[in-house]
Design an enzyme around this catalytic site. Structure first.
Site, short mmCIF file in Angstrom:
data_model
loop_
_atom_site.label_atom_id
_atom_site.label_comp_id
_atom_site.label_asym_id
_atom_site.label_seq_id
_atom_site.Cartn_x
_atom_site.Cartn_y
_atom_site.Cartn_z
N HIS A 15 1.02 -1.33 0.08
CA HIS A 15 0.10 -0.02 -0.03
C HIS A 15 0.88 1.22 -0.17
O HIS A 15 1.77 1.29 0.71
CB HIS A 15 -0.86 -0.16 1.23
CG HIS A 15 -1.71 -1.01 1.22
ND1 HIS A 15 -3.25 -1.06 0.82
CD2 HIS A 15 -1.91 -2.44 2.00
CE1 HIS A 15 -3.76 -2.26 1.20
NE2 HIS A 15 -2.97 -2.93 1.75
N THR A 97 -2.95 1.93 -4.16
CA THR A 97 -3.39 3.07 -3.50
C THR A 97 -4.81 3.52 -3.69
O THR A 97 -5.22 3.20 -4.63
CB THR A 97 -2.34 4.28 -4.01
OG1 THR A 97 -2.62 5.28 -2.79
CG2 THR A 97 -2.74 4.91 -5.08
N THR A 98 -5.21 4.26 -2.63
CA THR A 98 -6.71 4.68 -2.93
C THR A 98 -6.82 5.86 -3.18
O THR A 98 -6.39 6.94 -2.47
CB THR A 98 -7.30 4.47 -1.33
OG1 THR A 98 -6.85 3.30 -0.67
CG2 THR A 98 -9.12 4.57 -1.20
N PRO A 99 -7.47 6.01 -4.35
CA PRO A 99 -7.67 7.59 -4.91
C PRO A 99 -8.41 8.27 -3.81
O PRO A 99 -9.64 7.69 -3.61
CB PRO A 99 -8.39 7.33 -6.26
CG PRO A 99 -7.98 5.98 -6.77
CD PRO A 99 -8.00 5.18 -5.33
N LYS A 100 -8.10 9.51 -3.76
CA LYS A 100 -8.87 10.18 -2.87
C LYS A 100 -9.48 11.58 -3.24
O LYS A 100 -8.91 12.23 -4.23
CB LYS A 100 -7.98 10.57 -1.41
CG LYS A 100 -7.71 9.32 -0.73
CD LYS A 100 -6.47 9.47 0.28
CE LYS A 100 -6.08 8.19 0.74
NZ LYS A 100 -5.09 7.31 -0.21
N GLU A 227 -9.30 -11.37 6.98
CA GLU A 227 -8.21 -10.39 7.91
C GLU A 227 -8.89 -10.74 9.17
O GLU A 227 -7.92 -10.69 10.14
CB GLU A 227 -7.97 -9.10 7.43
CG GLU A 227 -6.54 -8.81 7.44
CD GLU A 227 -6.42 -7.14 6.96
OE1 GLU A 227 -7.14 -6.64 6.18
OE2 GLU A 227 -5.22 -6.73 7.33
N ASP A 302 2.83 -5.56 2.55
CA ASP A 302 1.79 -4.91 2.96
C ASP A 302 1.94 -3.50 3.16
O ASP A 302 1.68 -2.61 2.50
CB ASP A 302 1.25 -5.46 4.41
CG ASP A 302 -0.27 -5.20 4.46
OD1 ASP A 302 -1.03 -4.83 3.75
OD2 ASP A 302 -0.73 -5.61 5.61
N ASP A 303 2.64 -3.08 4.30
CA ASP A 303 2.93 -1.73 4.64
C ASP A 303 4.35 -1.71 5.20
O ASP A 303 4.53 -1.76 6.36
CB ASP A 303 2.05 -1.41 5.71
CG ASP A 303 0.64 -1.42 5.19
OD1 ASP A 303 0.23 -0.60 4.35
OD2 ASP A 303 -0.16 -2.08 5.84
C1 6MZ Z 1 -6.49 -3.68 5.02
C2 6MZ Z 1 -4.91 -1.94 4.47
C3 6MZ Z 1 -3.90 -2.83 5.54
O1 6MZ Z 1 -4.41 3.23 -0.14
O2 6MZ Z 1 -3.84 5.46 1.57
N1 6MZ Z 1 -4.57 -0.63 4.08
N2 6MZ Z 1 -6.35 -2.34 4.46
N3 6MZ Z 1 -5.58 -4.08 6.02
C4 6MZ Z 1 -4.52 -3.91 6.17
N4 6MZ Z 1 -3.66 -4.41 6.80
C5 6MZ Z 1 -2.71 -3.89 7.87
N5 6MZ Z 1 -2.74 -1.79 5.27
C6 6MZ Z 1 -3.37 -0.91 4.45
O3 6MZ Z 1 -2.61 3.24 1.65
C7 6MZ Z 1 -3.14 3.22 2.96
C8 6MZ Z 1 -4.60 2.28 3.05
O4 6MZ Z 1 -4.23 0.92 2.63
C9 6MZ Z 1 -5.27 0.27 3.22
C10 6MZ Z 1 -6.29 1.30 4.23
O5 6MZ Z 1 -7.26 1.55 3.53
C11 6MZ Z 1 -5.03 2.30 4.28
O6 6MZ Z 1 -5.72 3.46 4.71
P1 6MZ Z 1 -3.22 4.18 0.73
O7 6MZ Z 1 -2.20 4.42 -0.41
#
Ligand code: 6MZ
Length: 362
Positions: A15, A97-100, A227, A302-303
């Protein structure tokens, strides 16, 4: 770690806003602190903290989104995230990524995505191939990655593809807007749709029309699935038969059976699952069962920012926790290529890169 750093890898579940460097977040927080938008000392420890529950993670995302609410910042973090993955030999990256929409700063989903695409073009540290149907194949930005393996001194190159995420807080209309945007931007490297966000929020019926439309239009779809325990939703998601799913932490016996019979590849995020406590420890992680069953799986971050990890670190963890050697992880990396949302030409090239790196082990 050196072995995993130098191994060519593909990253399929990252993400954008979760992959931002801590140093960048702290710098952005300090600027907003000076402007009086936030109180720096209130957010500094939140950014530096490592262990977070799933609920805390989603609170952190709300904070990160305040820090990254700006087209220029979106461009900057996109560039940095791609450079960070390339620096650890990720040769193919699907960034989601989530378009905002944010009317107060003149941001629409389209302009947000525009800022992301600017970030891809702004990468200077490596060459980036991001247009799926580019006609300028000979240009430096889109040229073949093969040089990467043939010449030790060649510049690093990375394929980048974008997935647009639907946040589970969104309405059917907002989800549909995201899918239509993805369709419009196909030639610029947007290849699919992801469903993500806080898993205890929202309902499958809300997103289903947009996801169905995405699939009918030929976009790839991956879903965050299981999840948290939610048998009804897991069943509906498996019935939908997405091209991949993420996590699969809270599956019951029947759901495993269905998943395996459908051979849907699973994006596995070890550190994320442990940090958020969706899986209590690595020795009971479903990686082992899926791996032993030869079920398709891909190791992902993931992150990487939020969980202070990297793809090399995730390979290292898998090797240590499940007793896998270099050959086995090369095989995993090579198998992952079959599940990328790209054409056969790209897959062939990626396999050659992995094969040629593996030969050097001999
Ligand atoms: C679910 C997740 C996540 O889109 O703003 N995001 N959704 N489970 C997870 N596991 C921990 N980790 C990230 O990136 C951030 C967004 O990605 C999703 C959530 O919607 C988070 O706000 P973007 O670039």
């Amino acid at each position: 770690m050196e072995d995993w750093l130098s191994m060519p890898k593909v990253e399929l579940h990252a993400h954008l806003n979760g992959s931002v460097r801590d140093s960048t977040l702290l710098e952005l927080a300090s600027v907003l602190g000076e402007k009086g938008v936030i109180v720096f000392s209130d957010v500094e420890h939140v950014i530096r903290k490592n262990d977070r529950s799933l609920t805390e993670v989603f609170r952190l995302f709300d904070l990160i989104h305040i820090l990254t609410t700006d087209h220029k910042v979106i461009t900057r973090i996109t560039k940095e995230v791609i450079e960070d993955f390339a620096s650890e030999n990720v040769v193919y990256l699907e960034l989601r990524t989530t378009p905002k929409n944010n009317a107060s700063i003149g941001m629409s989903k389209r302009s947000y995505l525009g800022a992301v695409l600017e970030g891809i073009k702004a990468v200077t540290a490596v060459d980036v191939a991001f247009r799926p149907h580019s006609s300028d194949v000979g240009s430096q930005k889109n040229s073949s990655l093969i040089n990467h393996t043939c010449s030790g001194s060649a510049r690093k190159k990375i394929y980048v593809r974008i997935l647009l995420s639907i946040d589970r807080r969104e309405t059917t209309e907002a989800a549909m807007e995201t899918v239509k945007l993805a369709l419009e931007m196909r030639d610029l490297g947007v290849v699919g749709i992801d469903l993500s966000g806080n898993p205890i929020v929202g309902e499958w019926v809300t997103f289903f029309p947009a996801l169905k439309f995405a699939r009918e239009q030929g976009l790839y779809v991956t879903l965050h699935c299981g999840e948290v325990p939610n048998p009804k939703e897991i069943r509906a998601m498996l019935d939908f038969q997405p091209q991949r799913i993420g996590h699969a932490c809270c599956f019951e016996e029947e759901e495993w059976k269905t998943l395996k019979s459908l051979s849907i590849p699973v994006e596995i995020c070890l550190t994320s699952n442990i940090r958020t406590n969706t899986i209590p420890s690595l020795d009971v992680h479903h990686f082992a069962d899926l791996y032993n069953a030869k079920h398709p799986l891909v190791i992902c971050t993931d992150d990487s920012g939020v969980f202070s990890t990297s793809l090399s670190n995730e390979y290292n963890l898998a090797a240590a926790a499940f007793g896998l050697g270099k050959r086995e992880l090369f095989q995993l990396a090579r198998n992952s290529i079959d599940f990328v949302f790209a054409d056969d030409g790209v897959k062939r090239e990626l396999k050659e890169i992995v094969n040629s790196a593996e030969k050097k082990l001999d």
